[in-house]
Design a protein around this motif. Sequence first.
Motif, mmCIF file in Angstrom:
data_model
loop_
_atom_site.group_PDB
_atom_site.id
_atom_site.type_symbol
_atom_site.label_atom_id
_atom_site.label_comp_id
_atom_site.label_asym_id
_atom_site.label_seq_id
_atom_site.Cartn_x
_atom_site.Cartn_y
_atom_site.Cartn_z
ATOM 1 N N LEU A 69 1.054 -1.029 -0.064
ATOM 2 C CA LEU A 69 -0.257 0.391 0.114
ATOM 3 C C LEU A 69 1.155 1.607 -0.027
ATOM 4 C CD1 LEU A 69 -2.966 -0.918 2.332
ATOM 5 C CD2 LEU A 69 -2.694 -1.738 0.261
ATOM 6 N N ARG A 70 0.321 2.398 -0.266
ATOM 7 C CA ARG A 70 0.664 3.662 -0.723
ATOM 8 C C ARG A 70 -0.153 4.575 0.092
ATOM 9 N NH1 ARG A 70 3.015 0.058 -3.234
ATOM 10 N NH2 ARG A 70 4.376 0.565 -5.386
ATOM 11 N N LEU A 71 0.378 4.338 1.632
ATOM 12 C CA LEU A 71 -0.504 5.308 2.181
ATOM 13 C C LEU A 71 0.223 6.781 3.039
ATOM 14 C CD1 LEU A 71 -1.151 2.485 5.095
ATOM 15 C CD2 LEU A 71 -2.375 3.553 3.138
ATOM 16 N N THR A 72 -1.076 8.272 3.465
ATOM 17 C CA THR A 72 -0.648 9.157 3.383
ATOM 18 C C THR A 72 -0.908 8.843 4.972
ATOM 19 O OG1 THR A 72 0.203 10.334 1.792
ATOM 20 C CG2 THR A 72 -0.381 11.854 3.348
ATOM 21 N N ALA A 73 -0.377 10.193 6.182
ATOM 22 C CA ALA A 73 -0.299 10.210 7.669
ATOM 23 C C ALA A 73 -1.575 11.360 7.136
ATOM 24 C CB ALA A 73 0.006 9.947 8.665
ATOM 25 N N VAL A 74 -2.944 11.367 7.173
ATOM 26 C CA VAL A 74 -3.905 12.918 7.695
ATOM 27 C C VAL A 74 -4.173 13.165 9.070
ATOM 28 C CG1 VAL A 74 -5.363 14.327 6.547
ATOM 29 C CG2 VAL A 74 -4.650 12.447 5.219
ATOM 30 N N HIS A 75 -3.565 14.279 9.724
ATOM 31 C CA HIS A 75 -3.344 14.784 10.896
ATOM 32 C C HIS A 75 -4.210 15.471 11.496
ATOM 33 C CE1 HIS A 75 -1.261 16.849 14.738
ATOM 34 N NE2 HIS A 75 -2.771 15.128 15.542
ATOM 35 N N LEU A 76 -5.389 16.198 11.784
ATOM 36 C CA LEU A 76 -6.388 16.668 12.523
ATOM 37 C C LEU A 76 -6.275 17.331 13.164
ATOM 38 C CD1 LEU A 76 -9.489 15.005 10.117
ATOM 39 C CD2 LEU A 76 -8.180 16.323 9.177
ATOM 40 N N VAL A 77 -6.299 18.414 12.964
ATOM 41 C CA VAL A 77 -6.534 19.435 14.012
ATOM 42 C C VAL A 77 -7.010 21.005 13.843
ATOM 43 C CG1 VAL A 77 -4.684 21.189 15.687
ATOM 44 C CG2 VAL A 77 -3.598 19.209 15.275
ATOM 45 N N ASP A 78 -7.617 21.040 15.285
ATOM 46 C CA ASP A 78 -8.986 21.803 15.044
ATOM 47 C C ASP A 78 -8.718 23.169 15.254
ATOM 48 O OD1 ASP A 78 -10.847 19.672 15.613
ATOM 49 O OD2 ASP A 78 -11.867 20.558 17.823
ATOM 50 N N ALA A 79 -8.150 24.437 14.649
ATOM 51 C CA ALA A 79 -7.919 25.664 13.757
ATOM 52 C C ALA A 79 -8.415 26.125 15.151
ATOM 53 C CB ALA A 79 -9.114 26.263 12.685
ATOM 54 N N THR A 98 4.407 12.986 15.996
ATOM 55 C CA THR A 98 3.058 12.268 14.802
ATOM 56 C C THR A 98 4.026 11.385 14.366
ATOM 57 O OG1 THR A 98 1.090 12.650 16.258
ATOM 58 C CG2 THR A 98 0.351 11.514 14.439
ATOM 59 N N MET A 99 4.681 12.538 13.074
ATOM 60 C CA MET A 99 5.349 12.614 11.992
ATOM 61 C C MET A 99 6.758 11.656 12.489
ATOM 62 S SD MET A 99 5.422 16.778 10.647
ATOM 63 C CE MET A 99 5.630 16.297 9.601
ATOM 64 N N LEU A 100 7.017 12.072 13.362
ATOM 65 C CA LEU A 100 8.801 10.742 13.378
ATOM 66 C C LEU A 100 7.984 10.059 13.786
ATOM 67 C CD1 LEU A 100 10.772 14.182 15.833
ATOM 68 C CD2 LEU A 100 11.138 13.326 12.749
ATOM 69 N N HIS A 101 7.108 9.742 14.579
ATOM 70 C CA HIS A 101 6.880 8.350 15.502
ATOM 71 C C HIS A 101 6.378 7.436 14.497
ATOM 72 C CE1 HIS A 101 5.752 5.325 18.155
ATOM 73 N NE2 HIS A 101 4.509 5.474 18.156
ATOM 74 N N LEU A 102 4.787 7.740 13.204
ATOM 75 C CA LEU A 102 4.286 7.506 12.334
ATOM 76 C C LEU A 102 5.274 7.281 11.022
ATOM 77 C CD1 LEU A 102 0.945 8.141 11.681
ATOM 78 C CD2 LEU A 102 1.918 6.232 13.519
ATOM 79 N N GLU A 103 6.263 8.002 10.468
ATOM 80 C CA GLU A 103 7.263 7.857 9.741
ATOM 81 C C GLU A 103 6.548 7.509 8.407
ATOM 82 O OE1 GLU A 103 10.147 4.926 11.075
ATOM 83 O OE2 GLU A 103 11.351 6.292 11.606
ATOM 84 N N LEU A 104 5.556 8.204 7.817
ATOM 85 C CA LEU A 104 4.910 8.074 6.631
ATOM 86 C C LEU A 104 4.437 9.129 6.002
ATOM 87 C CD1 LEU A 104 1.549 6.271 7.973
ATOM 88 C CD2 LEU A 104 3.281 5.698 6.545
ATOM 89 N N PRO A 105 4.468 9.559 4.813
ATOM 90 C CA PRO A 105 4.297 10.876 3.966
ATOM 91 C C PRO A 105 3.411 11.373 5.042
ATOM 92 C CG PRO A 105 3.766 9.170 2.671
ATOM 93 C CD PRO A 105 4.624 9.226 4.062
ATOM 94 N N HIS A 106 3.080 12.859 5.593
ATOM 95 C CA HIS A 106 2.476 13.217 6.307
ATOM 96 C C HIS A 106 2.113 14.823 6.208
ATOM 97 C CE1 HIS A 106 1.630 12.765 10.795
ATOM 98 N NE2 HIS A 106 0.783 14.233 10.546
ATOM 99 N N ILE A 107 0.637 14.722 6.417
ATOM 100 C CA ILE A 107 0.128 16.453 5.896
ATOM 101 C C ILE A 107 -0.838 16.163 7.376
ATOM 102 C CG2 ILE A 107 -1.551 17.488 4.747
ATOM 103 C CD1 ILE A 107 -1.185 15.434 1.890
ATOM 104 N N ASN A 108 -0.388 17.438 7.922
ATOM 105 C CA ASN A 108 -1.034 17.900 8.920
ATOM 106 C C ASN A 108 -2.157 19.407 7.993
ATOM 107 O OD1 ASN A 108 0.217 17.039 10.831
ATOM 108 N ND2 ASN A 108 2.532 18.283 10.535
#
Length: 242
Positions: A69-79, A98-108
């Motif tokens: 699979l080609r996965l991306t982590a999408v991390h939602l933060v309340d504005a 979270t970015m360092l822990h998951l080690e995935l392409p990451h979008i906050n």
Amino acid sequence: MSEHSLGPNGGLVYCMDYLEMNIDWLEEKLKPLIEDHYFLFDFPGQVELFSLHTNARNIINKLIKKLDLRLTAVHLVDAHLCCDPGKYVSALLLSLSTMLHLELPHINVLSKIDLIENYGNLAFNLDFYTDVQDLSYLQYHLDQDPRSAKYRKLTKELCDVIDDFSLVNFSTLDIQDKESVGNLVKLIDKSNGYIFSSIDSSAVEFSKIAAAPLDWDYYRTAAVQEKYMKDDEIVQKTSGMQ
């Protein structure tokens, strides 16, 4: 949960541990769908799953390895966290961890951006928070809160850590706005390579996408600010910039 004397958070950790031990079940469910489906894994919001424990990361890595699979982590933060400098710094630390822990392409993502004006004024323009600019400018506003001022030195050190890594930035999302959702989906598809799946595997086609005109983040963020925030709600406190 009562059998194991677990609370809500402990119960979730237990469930993730159980799923990790029985990952073959999930793999069998997903295999028939790989060829023509776009997977979206909606994880619970308990932060310890992504910053402390390894079960979620192990599950993700096993799926990537076994199913390619080609996965991306999408991390939602309340504005609305941007309205409180202390909470904003906390959100940055959580995002970085979270970015360092998951080690995935990451979008906050700053989600619920359409509600940001309901929680008070921002100290700076929206792009300051999306681009995570020089955090030293926040120090003045942090010092206005006696609780934050007490930990001034600690806060400065934490901000320095965030600045040193220079990994965190944010996109924005209004789930009820088609354009906002579309922009985020495009960003996700680009990060995991899905955007290239519908074109011929040739250097020419890939170069066309690479050379396409850029939609600069500055202008996109400015448009979001203009749409959701009134002029008198952007309070530029120049004393904090000194």
